[in-house]
Enzyme design. Structure first.
Site, PDB file in Angstrom:
ATOM      1  N   HIS A 176      -8.945  -6.326   4.025  1.00  0.00           N
ATOM      2  CA  HIS A 176      -8.588  -5.602   5.243  1.00  0.00           C
ATOM      3  C   HIS A 176      -9.892  -5.271   5.950  1.00  0.00           C
ATOM      4  CE1 HIS A 176      -4.190  -4.045   4.825  1.00  0.00           C
ATOM      5  NE2 HIS A 176      -4.280  -5.350   4.888  1.00  0.00           N
ATOM      6  N   ASP A 221     -10.621   4.060  10.249  1.00  0.00           N
ATOM      7  CA  ASP A 221      -9.994   2.884  10.850  1.00  0.00           C
ATOM      8  C   ASP A 221     -10.521   2.567  12.245  1.00  0.00           C
ATOM      9  OD1 ASP A 221      -7.796   1.841   8.912  1.00  0.00           O
ATOM     10  OD2 ASP A 221      -7.588   4.007   8.853  1.00  0.00           O
ATOM     11  N   HIS A 271     -11.821   1.967   2.425  1.00  0.00           N
ATOM     12  CA  HIS A 271     -11.190   2.715   1.333  1.00  0.00           C
ATOM     13  C   HIS A 271     -12.099   3.041   0.160  1.00  0.00           C
ATOM     14  CE1 HIS A 271      -6.765   1.686   2.528  1.00  0.00           C
ATOM     15  NE2 HIS A 271      -7.470   2.240   3.492  1.00  0.00           N
ATOM     16  N   TRP A 299       0.861  -1.179   0.000  1.00  0.00           N
ATOM     17  CA  TRP A 299       0.000   0.000   0.000  1.00  0.00           C
ATOM     18  C   TRP A 299       0.899   1.231   0.000  1.00  0.00           C
ATOM     19  CZ3 TRP A 299      -0.191   3.725   4.059  1.00  0.00           C
ATOM     20  CH2 TRP A 299      -1.026   4.822   3.748  1.00  0.00           C
ATOM     21  N   ASP A 345      -9.680  -2.869   1.240  1.00  0.00           N
ATOM     22  CA  ASP A 345      -9.811  -2.404   2.622  1.00  0.00           C
ATOM     23  C   ASP A 345     -11.210  -1.812   2.780  1.00  0.00           C
ATOM     24  OD1 ASP A 345      -9.816  -0.426   4.811  1.00  0.00           O
ATOM     25  OD2 ASP A 345      -7.693  -0.881   4.999  1.00  0.00           O
ATOM     26  N   ASP A 398      -7.403  -4.466   9.894  1.00  0.00           N
ATOM     27  CA  ASP A 398      -6.669  -3.198   9.754  1.00  0.00           C
ATOM     28  C   ASP A 398      -7.472  -2.069  10.395  1.00  0.00           C
ATOM     29  OD1 ASP A 398      -5.113  -1.059   9.078  1.00  0.00           O
ATOM     30  OD2 ASP A 398      -5.542  -1.123   6.938  1.00  0.00           O
ATOM     31  N   GLU A 430      -2.862  -2.827  -2.555  1.00  0.00           N
ATOM     32  CA  GLU A 430      -4.016  -2.285  -1.825  1.00  0.00           C
ATOM     33  C   GLU A 430      -4.356  -0.895  -2.341  1.00  0.00           C
ATOM     34  OE1 GLU A 430      -3.461  -1.984   2.414  1.00  0.00           O
ATOM     35  OE2 GLU A 430      -5.468  -1.150   2.746  1.00  0.00           O
ATOM     36  N   LYS A 432      -6.828   2.710  -2.524  1.00  0.00           N
ATOM     37  CA  LYS A 432      -7.399   3.652  -1.570  1.00  0.00           C
ATOM     38  C   LYS A 432      -8.108   4.764  -2.322  1.00  0.00           C
ATOM     39  CE  LYS A 432      -6.208   5.949   2.687  1.00  0.00           C
ATOM     40  NZ  LYS A 432      -5.322   5.959   3.829  1.00  0.00           N
ATOM     41  N   ASP A 449     -12.437   7.281   6.185  1.00  0.00           N
ATOM     42  CA  ASP A 449     -11.571   6.115   6.406  1.00  0.00           C
ATOM     43  C   ASP A 449     -10.916   6.233   7.776  1.00  0.00           C
ATOM     44  OD1 ASP A 449      -9.884   3.909   6.031  1.00  0.00           O
ATOM     45  OD2 ASP A 449      -8.323   5.151   5.144  1.00  0.00           O
TER      46      ASP A 449
HETATM   47  C1  RNT Z   1      -3.913   2.669   4.827  1.00  0.00           C
HETATM   48  C2  RNT Z   1      -4.056   1.229   4.508  1.00  0.00           C
HETATM   49  C3  RNT Z   1      -2.955   0.366   5.016  1.00  0.00           C
HETATM   50  C4  RNT Z   1      -2.514   0.784   6.391  1.00  0.00           C
HETATM   51  C5  RNT Z   1      -1.505  -0.137   7.002  1.00  0.00           C
HETATM   52  C6  RNT Z   1      -0.795   0.520   8.108  1.00  0.00           C
HETATM   53  O1  RNT Z   1      -5.031   3.379   4.563  1.00  0.00           O
HETATM   54  O2  RNT Z   1      -5.270   0.756   4.968  1.00  0.00           O
HETATM   55  O3  RNT Z   1      -3.341  -0.968   4.983  1.00  0.00           O
HETATM   56  O4  RNT Z   1      -3.581   0.904   7.262  1.00  0.00           O
HETATM   57  O5  RNT Z   1      -0.705  -0.646   6.020  1.00  0.00           O
HETATM   58 ZN    ZN Z   2      -5.646  -1.413   4.824  1.00  0.00          ZN
END
Ligand code: RNT
Ligand code: ZN
Length: 427
Positions: A294, A304, A270, A195, A267, A334, A234, A236, A302
């Site tokens: 993820h 998290d 994302h 990523w 993810d 994640d 990955e 985003k 986003d």
């Molecule tokens: C970032 C991505 C990625 C990170 C990690 C730390 O938006 O989701 O996966 O969260 O690699």
């Molecule tokens: Zn991620």
């Protein structure tokens, strides 16, 4: 009842009868035994970075570009060393049922105080992590860390117009695949997930240039196949300070993976706020393998947040199971919440993924699919509705009991004890 009183009684909590639950599921054509087995056997790769708010173990000076991601909160007890991360995860793992893997970022290298830049990292800097995972019977996954480093210039890494910057990150990604290879040698197949944060804040004037450079850089990184290293890219949508344009967008990564024969990572945080990944899985699986998930949770952006057993996660698990291609889907977590006890965050997030898998495996899919095939829309809807009435909790409790982890809320009492004994002593 107050939470403290409730926790008191959790140890002796009466469990619902699993045998009866099993019969209820059998009556709708579902084999609860098989579901428990498959849910427990599905590996979930636990991300290391919940332990320390994505800080890492390197000694880097100065203010660094966080790459558009941000852990918010300052709850006490953050892990500050590799040993503390390992101890904390052992605690969390003792409360999470089923097969686990451990997912490490390159910034968690242990170099014994020596300054080793990211393009010089080698398997030896991860020896302690690898031995620890071997001791615990956990597979490992790996990620190059292309953020929070002085070589992120103007927010760009692999797509930078500056050759020195690009080449630095290419070397880092190549080194990362070597490290993943070493992990795979010792522990079996290892995912190496790339990523990058690259993007622009505003009024992007050239969108194709950075993407063209990213294709070339990724091609160089992935030039030689490495046995038992599973490469994924990955995508985003945006990051903080990177709102206008992300080089490695969804279309870019999915098409790159399809064209080059590597895996893709979706993810859950994302995408656009109302866009889920569930519907993407069956489409991607027809062209790309593997699909790495993820498991995360965006709240308005986003953000998290800790993964929860919510509609979105259930929909994703349903799609993975119903596709009949679960073997080509890899699960990882994640998220990074720095505002609550971090071991509880890990435990809740990982238990929720396992729970969603069990939920999907306990669905009366045959009944729904045969109704659909017969054009019976109402019947299908009715079958879908009845899922909420089935004794899911009894099967989940049974799964936890078989994995020898606490059911219900009993795990929380153990996290609290660990907090009092271990975390509260950290400065
Ligand atoms: C970032 C991505 C990625 C990170 C990690 C730390 O938006 O989701 O996966 O969260 O690699
Ligand atoms: Zn991620």
């Amino acid at each position: 009842m107050k939470l403290d009183d409730l926790l008191e009684g959790q140890g002796q909590r009466k469990r619902l009868c699993y045998e009866e639950a099993r019969e209820v599921y059998a009556a709708v054509g579902v084999d609860a035994e098989a579901a428990i087995g498959a849910a427990l056997d599905t590996p979930i790769s636990a991300h290391c970075w919940q332990a320390d708010d994505v800080v890492g173990l390197e000694a880097l000076d100065g203010a660094l570009d966080g790459g558009g991601i941000q852990a918010t909160g300052n709850y006490p007890g953050r892990a500050r060393t590799g040993d503390e991360i390992r101890r904390d995860f052992e605690m969390a793992a003792s409360l999470i049922p089923g097969t686990l893997r451990f997912n490490l970022h390159a910034m968690y290298a242990e170099t014994g105080g020596e300054r080793v830049d990211r393009d010089e990292l080698a398997p030896e800097h991860f020896a302690t992590w690898i031995d620890w995972c071997a001791d615990n019977d956990w597979g490992m996954d790996f990620n190059p860390s292309c953020f929070a480093h002085p070589m992120v210039v103007d927010g760009l890494t692999l797509s930078s117009p500056r050759r020195a910057v690009r080449e630095f990150w290419v070397r880092h990604c190549i080194a990362s695949r070597e490290i993943a290879r070493a992990m795979a040698k010792k522990l079996g197949p290892c995912v190496c997930n790339i990523w990058i944060p690259d993007g622009r804040k505003d009024a992007t004037a050239d969108r194709i240039g950075p993407r063209r450079r990213l294709v070339k850089a990724l091609d160089t990184v992935l030039e030689t196949r490495k046995a038992r290293v599973i490469d994924t890219v990955e995508s985003k949508l945006f990051g903080i300070g990177v709102e206008d344009y992300t080089v490695g967008s969804h279309e870019f990564c999915l098409l790159y993976a399809a064209a080059r024969g590597c895996g893709v990572c979706f993810d859950m945080g994302h995408y656009h706020p109302t866009e889920g990944i569930a519907d993407k899985i069956s489409a991607a699986l027809l062209f790309v393998r593997p699909v790495l998930i993820h498991a995360s949770r965006g709240v308005r952006w986003d953000s998290d947040h800790v993964t929860r057993f919510n509609d979105e996660l259930r929909a994703v698990a349903d799609e993975v199971v119903r596709s009949g291609r679960a073997r080509d889907v890899l699960w990882a977590t994640d998220f990074f919440d720095a505002s609550i006890n971090r071991i509880a965050a890990w435990t809740i997030g990982l238990r929720s993924v396992r729970k969603a898998l069990l939920w999907a495996l306990l669905a009366p899919v045959e009944a729904a699919q045969s109704a659909e095939q017969a054009g019976d829309g109402a019947g299908k809807l009715a079958v879908e509705e009845v899922r909420a009435e089935l004794p899911f909790g009894a099967v989940w409790d049974e799964l936890c009991a078989r994995a020898e982890v606490p059911g219900g809320l009993a795990w929380l009492a153990e996290v609290r004890r660990y907090e009092a004994e271990v975390l509260s002593a950290r400065g």
